[in-house]
Design a protein around this motif. Structure first.
Motif, short mmCIF file in Angstrom:
data_model
loop_
_atom_site.label_atom_id
_atom_site.label_comp_id
_atom_site.label_asym_id
_atom_site.label_seq_id
_atom_site.Cartn_x
_atom_site.Cartn_y
_atom_site.Cartn_z
N ALA A 1 0.83 -1.21 0.00
CA ALA A 1 0.00 0.00 0.00
C ALA A 1 0.87 1.26 0.00
CB ALA A 1 -0.93 -0.01 1.21
N ASP A 2 1.93 1.26 0.78
CA ASP A 2 2.83 2.43 0.84
C ASP A 2 3.48 2.69 -0.51
OD1 ASP A 2 2.21 2.69 3.53
OD2 ASP A 2 4.08 1.78 4.23
N GLU A 3 3.97 1.64 -1.16
CA GLU A 3 4.64 1.80 -2.45
C GLU A 3 3.66 2.25 -3.53
OE1 GLU A 3 7.99 1.57 -5.20
OE2 GLU A 3 7.61 2.12 -3.13
N LEU A 4 2.49 1.66 -3.56
CA LEU A 4 1.48 2.07 -4.55
C LEU A 4 1.05 3.53 -4.31
CD1 LEU A 4 -0.67 -1.16 -4.76
CD2 LEU A 4 0.93 -0.28 -6.47
N ARG A 5 0.88 3.90 -3.06
CA ARG A 5 0.51 5.28 -2.73
C ARG A 5 1.60 6.25 -3.22
NH1 ARG A 5 0.04 4.50 2.29
NH2 ARG A 5 -2.09 3.78 2.21
N ARG A 6 2.86 5.89 -2.96
CA ARG A 6 3.99 6.74 -3.37
C ARG A 6 4.01 6.91 -4.89
NH1 ARG A 6 8.98 6.50 -5.41
NH2 ARG A 6 8.92 4.27 -5.72
N LEU A 7 3.84 5.81 -5.61
CA LEU A 7 3.90 5.86 -7.06
C LEU A 7 2.71 6.62 -7.66
CD1 LEU A 7 5.11 2.25 -7.75
CD2 LEU A 7 6.38 4.37 -8.06
N LEU A 8 1.54 6.41 -7.12
CA LEU A 8 0.37 7.13 -7.64
C LEU A 8 0.46 8.62 -7.35
CD1 LEU A 8 -2.37 4.50 -6.77
CD2 LEU A 8 -1.53 5.12 -9.06
N LYS A 9 1.00 8.98 -6.20
CA LYS A 9 1.18 10.39 -5.87
C LYS A 9 2.17 11.03 -6.84
CE LYS A 9 2.40 13.60 -2.14
NZ LYS A 9 2.52 14.65 -3.08
N ARG A 10 3.28 10.35 -7.10
CA ARG A 10 4.27 10.87 -8.06
C ARG A 10 3.67 11.00 -9.45
NH1 ARG A 10 10.29 8.84 -7.68
NH2 ARG A 10 10.13 10.00 -9.60
N ALA A 11 2.88 10.02 -9.86
CA ALA A 11 2.25 10.07 -11.18
C ALA A 11 1.26 11.23 -11.25
CB ALA A 11 1.54 8.75 -11.49
N ASN A 12 0.53 11.46 -10.18
CA ASN A 12 -0.43 12.54 -10.14
C ASN A 12 0.26 13.91 -10.14
OD1 ASN A 12 -3.16 13.49 -9.95
ND2 ASN A 12 -2.75 14.00 -7.81
N ASP A 13 1.43 13.98 -9.50
CA ASP A 13 2.20 15.22 -9.45
C ASP A 13 2.96 15.47 -10.74
OD1 ASP A 13 1.27 15.59 -6.88
OD2 ASP A 13 3.13 14.88 -5.92
N GLY A 14 2.97 14.50 -11.63
CA GLY A 14 3.65 14.64 -12.91
C GLY A 14 5.14 14.41 -12.84
N VAL A 15 5.60 13.70 -11.82
CA VAL A 15 7.03 13.43 -11.65
C VAL A 15 7.40 12.18 -12.40
CG1 VAL A 15 8.86 12.92 -10.02
CG2 VAL A 15 7.12 14.60 -9.45
#
Length: 72
Positions: A58-72
């Protein structure tokens, strides 16, 4: 996949797609500390190590989705 490993698959996907989509997440039982760097070089966005713990996933998926949403 007998013809290619996950690194080769990621490289081929990245040849035709952006770095941020689709998200490519490695799933591995390896304890190799250099694996993260190798995954990044192949075009992967993240890594989840086995044994899979629900909180870690859950932590890794949250991190990746946040980065994707931020456009990183």
């Amino acid at each position: 996949m007998p013809e290619m490993d996950g690194f080769e698959v990621a490289k081929r996907i990245r040849k035709f797609r952006s770095r941020s989509w689709p998200l490519i997440i490695a799933l591995t039982a390896s304890a190799d500390e250099h694996l993260w760097k190798k995954c990044l070089q192949a075009g992967m966005n993240g890594i989840i190590r086995k044994p899979v713990l629900l909180q870690g996933m859950a932590d890794e998926l949250r991190r990746l989705l946040k980065r994707a949403n931020d456009g990183v």
